[in-house]
Design an enzyme around this catalytic site. Structure first.
Site: not given
Length: 327
Positions: A199, A224, A279, A314
């Site tokens: 990220r 995260k 992202h 994702y």
């Protein structure tokens, strides 16, 4: 016990019970005064009375202000959270007192915002309000129910599936190449995002002390989801690290997140790429890794996902390639 008296066309109630706080309130008529007195007496005697007087004097905006001062600085995404909370403070819902912040008020805010912003933004705003209220209930002695929990959330948006083809990647890298006043940290950051699936925040938190080029790993002390992660490095990733200059400080990318964002957005615009975010590089990286790491457990160890459901948001396999595998 309760005493009810009339003074200047106003009915005043005062409740005194030994061992309990004195309660008082004024009413326009005797019937409402008696109903309130009976209700509060029962609550006191049953030990379930809760004082909600402070909810009438505190607005949601004031609650958010205290949350910004005492809670937000301790959070990992303090800068971004602070920016969004400040924006929320400027909205009409923040002018409501906590007492008047009913589910209907929250629902109206939801519906009004959905006319101008995406569902994901509204879901995030409701989550901020809910978090601030829950913290106030647990830590600050503010007695109120959480109206957000009673409001229907907008449907969660589907995961993005924006990827660049090789030609678009070449255009982006061309525009990221250092030239004139362009930031020379942006291109290697983008390249590493594609090679490691890290990220943006993880890339910017990298320290040289956590990079082991011989073992080909990068250690992330905090991610995260709140856990550490060790990321394997490809040969291309190793070459990118070797090409980077060492700054005086230990940080590999000695730039702020907004600097990286601005440089990346300008490059995307110059390259003529539509609807592409930083992202999305992570999406592309995980999809590419899935071809080399078909074992989902191994893939999640690299990406840092805790659940298969999140990983699927994702990971976007190519249907044509799956058809070839099927034979």
């Amino acid at each position: 016990m309760a005493s009810i008296s009339k003074r200047n066309d106003v009915w005043q109630v005062r409740i005194r019970i030994k061992g309990y706080p004195t309660l008082s309130k004024s009413f326009d008529n005797q019937r409402a005064a008696k109903v309130w007195a009976t209700e509060k007496e029962n609550e006191l005697l049953r030990g379930v009375y809760q004082d909600d007087s402070n909810t009438k004097s505190i607005t949601l905006g004031q609650l958010i202000e205290r949350y910004l001062l005492e809670v937000t600085p301790l959070m990992k995404g303090a800068h971004e959270d602070g920016y969004r909370l400040r924006a929320l403070q400027r909205m009409p819902i923040s002018k409501h007192s906590l007492f008047s912040l009913t589910p209907a008020v929250v629902a109206r805010h939801r519906d009004h915002r959905l006319k101008s912003v995406a569902a994901g933004t509204v879901i995030r705003e409701l989550a901020y309000i809910s978090s601030a209220i829950n913290h106030a209930r647990r830590e600050w002695g503010i007695n109120l129910s959480n109206p957000v929990q009673m409001v229907r959330k907008p449907p969660s948006p589907e995961g993005r599936n924006r990827s660049l083809n090789p030609e678009e990647v070449a255009k982006l890298f061309l525009e990221l190449s250092p030239s004139g006043r362009r930031n020379h940290w942006t291109k290697p950051a983008v390249q590493l995002a594609l090679e490691t699936a890290m990220r943006r925040g993880e890339l910017l938190s990298l320290r040289w002390q956590h990079i082991d080029l011989e073992r080909r790993i990068a250690f992330l002390p905090q991610t995260k989801n709140g856990e550490s992660r060790t990321v394997p490095l490809s040969t291309e990733a190793i070459e990118i690290f070797l090409s980077l200059p060492r700054s005086i400080e230990d940080r590999i990318f000695p730039i702020k997140h907004y600097t990286l964002d601005a440089a990346f957005k300008k490059a995307v615009r110059r390259a003529g790429l539509s609807d592409f975010h930083f992202h999305d590089l992570r999406h592309m990286a995980i999809t590419a890794m899935a071809k080399k790491l078909p074992n989902v457990i191994e893939l999640s160890a690299v990406s840092g996902h805790k659940s298969l459901a999140m990983l699927k948001r994702y990971y976007h396999p190519d249907a044509q390639e799956l058809a070839i595998k099927l034979g």
